[in-house]
Design a protein around this motif. Structure first.
Motif, PDB file in Angstrom:
ATOM      1  N   GLY A 118      86.888 -14.150  84.851  1.00 44.69           N
ATOM      2  CA  GLY A 118      87.892 -15.092  83.289  1.00 44.69           C
ATOM      3  C   GLY A 118      87.733 -16.009  83.810  1.00 44.69           C
ATOM      4  O   GLY A 118      88.921 -16.539  82.245  1.00 44.69           O
ATOM      5  N   TYR A 119      87.002 -17.021  83.723  1.00 48.56           N
ATOM      6  CA  TYR A 119      87.505 -18.561  83.743  1.00 48.56           C
ATOM      7  C   TYR A 119      86.760 -18.165  82.206  1.00 48.56           C
ATOM      8  O   TYR A 119      85.342 -18.220  82.062  1.00 48.56           O
ATOM      9  CB  TYR A 119      86.463 -19.555  84.440  1.00 48.56           C
ATOM     10  N   GLU A 120      86.999 -19.791  81.549  1.00 48.14           N
ATOM     11  CA  GLU A 120      85.817 -20.622  80.403  1.00 48.14           C
ATOM     12  C   GLU A 120      84.492 -20.924  80.731  1.00 48.14           C
ATOM     13  O   GLU A 120      85.522 -21.873  81.918  1.00 48.14           O
ATOM     14  CB  GLU A 120      87.110 -20.451  79.318  1.00 48.14           C
ATOM     15  N   TYR A 121      83.709 -21.657  80.318  1.00 49.14           N
ATOM     16  CA  TYR A 121      82.159 -22.735  80.301  1.00 49.14           C
ATOM     17  C   TYR A 121      82.627 -23.587  79.728  1.00 49.14           C
ATOM     18  O   TYR A 121      81.778 -22.938  78.742  1.00 49.14           O
ATOM     19  CB  TYR A 121      81.624 -21.588  81.108  1.00 49.14           C
ATOM     20  N   HIS A 122      82.378 -24.405  79.223  1.00 47.12           N
ATOM     21  CA  HIS A 122      81.652 -25.272  78.141  1.00 47.12           C
ATOM     22  C   HIS A 122      80.928 -26.140  78.865  1.00 47.12           C
ATOM     23  O   HIS A 122      81.551 -26.673  79.745  1.00 47.12           O
ATOM     24  CB  HIS A 122      83.484 -26.090  77.900  1.00 47.12           C
ATOM     25  N   LEU A 123      80.360 -26.762  78.312  1.00 44.47           N
ATOM     26  CA  LEU A 123      79.633 -28.198  77.984  1.00 44.47           C
ATOM     27  C   LEU A 123      79.336 -28.887  76.847  1.00 44.47           C
ATOM     28  O   LEU A 123      80.013 -29.340  75.662  1.00 44.47           O
ATOM     29  CB  LEU A 123      78.311 -27.134  77.912  1.00 44.47           C
ATOM     30  N   TRP A 124      78.778 -30.260  77.907  1.00 43.06           N
ATOM     31  CA  TRP A 124      79.345 -31.685  77.036  1.00 43.06           C
ATOM     32  C   TRP A 124      78.116 -32.334  77.427  1.00 43.06           C
ATOM     33  O   TRP A 124      77.788 -32.064  78.661  1.00 43.06           O
ATOM     34  CB  TRP A 124      80.599 -32.016  77.532  1.00 43.06           C
TER      35      TRP A 124
ATOM     36  N   LYS B  93      69.621 -22.838  73.864  1.00 43.09           N
ATOM     37  CA  LYS B  93      69.585 -21.823  74.706  1.00 43.09           C
ATOM     38  C   LYS B  93      70.817 -20.939  75.865  1.00 43.09           C
ATOM     39  O   LYS B  93      71.330 -20.451  76.277  1.00 43.09           O
ATOM     40  CB  LYS B  93      69.308 -22.839  75.728  1.00 43.09           C
ATOM     41  N   PHE B  94      72.342 -22.364  75.608  1.00 41.94           N
ATOM     42  CA  PHE B  94      73.341 -22.249  76.272  1.00 41.94           C
ATOM     43  C   PHE B  94      74.473 -21.905  75.231  1.00 41.94           C
ATOM     44  O   PHE B  94      75.172 -20.800  76.225  1.00 41.94           O
ATOM     45  CB  PHE B  94      74.247 -23.289  76.813  1.00 41.94           C
ATOM     46  N   MET B  95      74.834 -21.561  74.206  1.00 45.43           N
ATOM     47  CA  MET B  95      75.204 -20.747  73.223  1.00 45.43           C
ATOM     48  C   MET B  95      74.696 -19.126  73.880  1.00 45.43           C
ATOM     49  O   MET B  95      75.417 -18.003  73.131  1.00 45.43           O
ATOM     50  CB  MET B  95      74.993 -20.951  71.489  1.00 45.43           C
TER      51      MET B  95
ATOM     52  N   SER C 106      82.369 -23.345  74.317  1.00 45.52           N
ATOM     53  CA  SER C 106      82.360 -24.793  73.227  1.00 45.52           C
ATOM     54  C   SER C 106      81.047 -25.420  73.721  1.00 45.52           C
ATOM     55  O   SER C 106      80.546 -25.799  74.742  1.00 45.52           O
ATOM     56  CB  SER C 106      83.894 -25.187  73.234  1.00 45.52           C
ATOM     57  N   ILE C 107      80.493 -26.085  72.557  1.00 48.55           N
ATOM     58  CA  ILE C 107      79.794 -27.218  73.263  1.00 48.55           C
ATOM     59  C   ILE C 107      80.498 -28.361  72.595  1.00 48.55           C
ATOM     60  O   ILE C 107      80.453 -28.186  71.046  1.00 48.55           O
ATOM     61  CB  ILE C 107      78.347 -26.863  72.561  1.00 48.55           C
ATOM     62  N   THR C 108      80.374 -29.800  72.961  1.00 44.67           N
ATOM     63  CA  THR C 108      80.718 -31.056  72.521  1.00 44.67           C
ATOM     64  C   THR C 108      79.433 -31.037  72.743  1.00 44.67           C
ATOM     65  O   THR C 108      78.676 -31.705  73.219  1.00 44.67           O
ATOM     66  CB  THR C 108      81.687 -31.475  73.451  1.00 44.67           C
ATOM     67  N   THR C 109      79.659 -32.810  70.890  1.00 39.87           N
ATOM     68  CA  THR C 109      78.255 -32.359  70.789  1.00 39.87           C
ATOM     69  C   THR C 109      78.648 -33.846  69.686  1.00 39.87           C
ATOM     70  O   THR C 109      79.010 -33.912  69.324  1.00 39.87           O
ATOM     71  CB  THR C 109      77.514 -32.264  69.593  1.00 39.87           C
ATOM     72  N   ASN C 110      77.645 -34.943  69.889  1.00 43.30           N
ATOM     73  CA  ASN C 110      77.111 -36.087  68.965  1.00 43.30           C
ATOM     74  C   ASN C 110      76.612 -35.322  67.542  1.00 43.30           C
ATOM     75  O   ASN C 110      77.076 -36.448  66.947  1.00 43.30           O
ATOM     76  CB  ASN C 110      77.196 -37.473  69.225  1.00 43.30           C
ATOM     77  N   ASN C 111      76.099 -34.666  67.571  1.00 42.67           N
ATOM     78  CA  ASN C 111      75.290 -34.603  66.339  1.00 42.67           C
ATOM     79  C   ASN C 111      76.017 -32.613  65.388  1.00 42.67           C
ATOM     80  O   ASN C 111      75.699 -31.617  65.965  1.00 42.67           O
ATOM     81  CB  ASN C 111      73.894 -33.441  66.674  1.00 42.67           C
ATOM     82  N   LEU C 112      76.561 -33.299  65.205  1.00 43.78           N
ATOM     83  CA  LEU C 112      77.352 -31.934  64.393  1.00 43.78           C
ATOM     84  C   LEU C 112      76.953 -30.961  63.668  1.00 43.78           C
ATOM     85  O   LEU C 112      77.274 -30.125  63.729  1.00 43.78           O
ATOM     86  CB  LEU C 112      79.456 -32.536  63.893  1.00 43.78           C
ATOM     87  N   ASN C 113      76.642 -31.738  62.762  1.00 46.06           N
ATOM     88  CA  ASN C 113      75.802 -30.936  61.913  1.00 46.06           C
ATOM     89  C   ASN C 113      74.654 -30.601  62.129  1.00 46.06           C
ATOM     90  O   ASN C 113      74.330 -28.938  61.815  1.00 46.06           O
ATOM     91  CB  ASN C 113      75.277 -32.033  60.154  1.00 46.06           C
ATOM     92  N   THR C 114      73.883 -30.882  63.032  1.00 43.51           N
ATOM     93  CA  THR C 114      72.363 -30.103  63.429  1.00 43.51           C
ATOM     94  C   THR C 114      72.625 -29.214  64.684  1.00 43.51           C
ATOM     95  O   THR C 114      72.347 -27.934  64.334  1.00 43.51           O
ATOM     96  CB  THR C 114      71.307 -30.975  64.117  1.00 43.51           C
TER      97      THR C 114
END
Length: 255
Positions: A212-218, A228-230, A236-244
């Motif tokens: 029941g825990y959330e898993y996020h990536l950065w 792959k991870f989506m 969520s995914i934290t990214t520097n390449n927002l538009n990509t």
């Protein structure tokens, strides 16, 4: 049923604007980020400001230690010109200023960089601002800080940060999900947010999701890795390449 992961703009839009500034956050919001991620420190006079490092040397022409400086001293600095002259006179923003520009549909992943001393000042600001607490995600590497947040304002979502960048398969396996789950239980966190390791896989992530825990990536800037991870079903995914990363067509893995 898995939901589409949120795409979070790391420090705003740091490839197009100076990181952790209102300019960077406004650009990320305008370009459709589901949320913005910012780093926050406590100043000498107990204000909370948005800056990544513990000092200003990397983003200004003068080095000030944030915890030993007043808000007035810090806001005299130009933290935009180093990036591009178009951002001249950009200032270090306060938490209140960041909250003020946050649209009602946008999340703020608020990383606490200071020690637990910051918590009462943070919670006071949140109580005094008419911000929907559901928009906020409090993240930190410091488990004591997160535990303090939950104890005083349990309705806030908290995530424990963990770097896996230097982990090999043996090291990752020794960092058992069981140990981390016990820590998450202890601090009453809502989930975990890790960097990517080439050994990180669906089975490891599902141990958290199943509980029941959330898993996020950065911080994921590569489109194939993000895809792959989506598909696995992270939150969520934290990214520097927002538009990509936002261009990825979401298709969760079926069990």
């Amino acid at each position: 049923m898995a939901i589409q992961p949120m795409i979070i703009a790391h420090r705003g839009l740091p490839k197009e604007s100076p990181e952790n500034t209102l300019a960077a956050f406004r650009l990320a919001i305008a370009q459709g980020a589901d949320g913005i991620e910012g780093d926050f420190h406590l100043t000498k006079d107990k204000h909370i400001v948005c800056i990544h490092d513990s000092h200003t040397a990397r983003v200004a022409n003068k080095k000030l230690i944030v915890k030993d400086s007043t808000l007035a001293e810090l806001q005299k600095l130009d933290v935009g010109y180093w990036f591009n002259s178009a951002f001249k006179n950009e200032k270090i923003p306060t938490l209140e200023e960041v909250l003020a520009i946050l649209p009602s549909e946008t999340k703020l992943f608020l990383e606490i960089k200071s020690d637990p001393e910051i918590v009462p000042y943070l919670l006071r600001i949140l109580k005094n601002n008419r911000i929907n607490l559901n928009q906020l995600v409090i993240i930190s590497f410091n488990s004591k800080t997160l535990k303090n947040v939950k104890q005083q304002m349990p309705e806030l979502k908290t995530l424990l940060l963990l770097s896996l960048k230097t982990f090999n398969s043996i090291k990752l396996s020794s960092l058992s999900a069981h140990k981390l789950l016990k820590k998450l239980d202890d601090i009453d966190a809502d989930g975990i947010s890790t960097s990517v390791s080439q050994f990180l896989n669906k089975n490891y992530i599902y141990q958290f999701i199943a509980r029941g825990y959330e898993y996020h990536l950065w911080t994921v800037d590569n489109k194939k890795i993000a895809e792959k991870f989506m598909k696995i079903g992270i939150n969520s995914i934290t990214t520097n390449n927002l538009n990509t990363i936002k261009q990825i067509q979401y298709s969760p893995t079926t069990n």
